[in-house]
Structures are given as structure tokens and as C-alpha cells.
Design a protein around this motif. Sequence first.
Motif, short mmCIF file in Angstrom:
data_model
loop_
_atom_site.label_atom_id
_atom_site.label_comp_id
_atom_site.label_asym_id
_atom_site.label_seq_id
_atom_site.Cartn_x
_atom_site.Cartn_y
_atom_site.Cartn_z
N PHE A 1 -5.67 11.47 0.96
CA PHE A 1 -4.45 10.89 0.61
C PHE A 1 -4.90 9.95 -0.69
O PHE A 1 -6.05 9.52 -0.79
N ASP B 1 -2.81 0.83 -4.01
CA ASP B 1 -3.00 -0.46 -3.61
C ASP B 1 -3.55 -1.69 -4.50
O ASP B 1 -4.14 -1.52 -5.62
N LEU C 1 -4.66 4.71 8.70
CA LEU C 1 -4.04 6.01 8.23
C LEU C 1 -4.37 7.02 9.30
O LEU C 1 -5.45 7.05 9.78
N GLN D 1 0.87 -1.11 0.08
CA GLN D 1 -0.02 0.16 0.06
C GLN D 1 0.90 1.36 -0.11
O GLN D 1 1.71 1.40 0.87
N CYS D 2 0.60 2.17 -0.87
CA CYS D 2 1.45 3.21 -1.07
C CYS D 2 0.42 4.46 -0.67
O CYS D 2 -0.82 4.77 -1.41
N PHE D 3 0.65 5.37 0.29
CA PHE D 3 0.15 6.55 0.86
C PHE D 3 0.53 7.83 0.47
O PHE D 3 1.97 8.10 0.81
N VAL E 1 -4.09 6.50 -2.61
CA VAL E 1 -3.73 5.29 -2.27
C VAL E 1 -3.51 4.20 -3.30
O VAL E 1 -4.36 4.06 -4.27
N SER F 1 5.90 10.70 1.13
CA SER F 1 4.69 9.37 0.93
C SER F 1 5.37 8.20 1.53
O SER F 1 6.56 8.12 1.66
N ASN G 1 5.39 3.60 1.23
CA ASN G 1 4.95 2.47 0.39
C ASN G 1 5.10 1.41 1.54
O ASN G 1 6.41 0.92 1.71
#
Length: 167
Positions: free
Chosen positions: A142, A146, A133, A86-88, A144, A121, A123
Motif C-alpha cells: 500500500f 499521512d 492495515l 491517513q489515506c491507504f 500511505v 482506496s 482516507n
Amino acid sequence: MSEQIDKARNLRIEKLTAEAFTSFGELVEAGSTSPVIINEGRCERFSDLAGVEFIGGRAGVSLFQAELRSLPHKLTMLERHPLGSQCFIPMNQSEYLVIVADDEGGRPSTPRAFMAGCTQSINIKRNTWHGVLTPVKGSGLFAVVDRIGDGSNLEEHWLKKAYLITE
């Protein structure tokens, strides 16, 4: 925070650096690699800053609108996603807590808490325990990246004793 929390369960927030975060995922920020100049010389591209990983399914881009939280923060649950990273990416200058833990026999170990700056950011690697979060400043919006697809990609672990995360 009316509930008593054992002092041994207090966690101090650490500075988020690529080195400190490496076992949990990647820190994604401009300047971490040499840029390629594009768009008539008016844009720097910092390429391939995070490895998006999926088992089955596909990559999806979603928007999350998270409620702002305050410090100290009471941590009661950690989750992980066995089928994808998951990348925020904060959309509006949001600072946020990043809470992660190693796996210890199918359960999270003692968590670590980092403060992500508004230009950072993250990941989170596939199957890594992490908090939800938790923006503390900004808008809480955000992007995201994913995994989207069939299969069970969420495991939650509710803590028997909460942690209090402080500055």
C-alpha cells in the motif's frame, strides 16, 4: 481462533460505499466524480477525492508492506491518529478489511467492518478509531499518505474482549 469469543462480539463485514463510510472518512475511487480529460485525451483525472488533514507536520508518502490475513479475523486493538488523516492506496490489486469505530468518551464504540475492493482506496479522518492495515487478498503493498512530524500521533486501545469479523 482457539480463544472463546462471545457471539455478541461477532461483526459481519459490510460493503464499502461512500455513504456508509462518510462519518469515518472518504472512499477514494475512480468514477466517483466527473473526470477531466488530460494527457492528449488519453487520461481521465479524478481530482480532489479526499481531504488530507494535518495539525502541524507535513504530508508524507510511505509504502507499507502488510502481511495478508485470513477470515474470520480476530480484532483485538484499534488505534487513532489525533494529528492527521491517513489515506491507504492498494498498489497491487489488494482487497482489505477496513475496520472503524466512532469515539465514545475517549474510547472506540462498537466497530464496523467493511471490505474494500482492489480498486478502492480510503482516507480515514483525523482522530478516527480504526483497525490496523488488514489485507486479505493480493500483495499487501500500500501507498500511505499521512502526517510526518513531531508530536504524539498514535493512540492505541486494546479491547478487553476481542471481536470476530466474519463474511
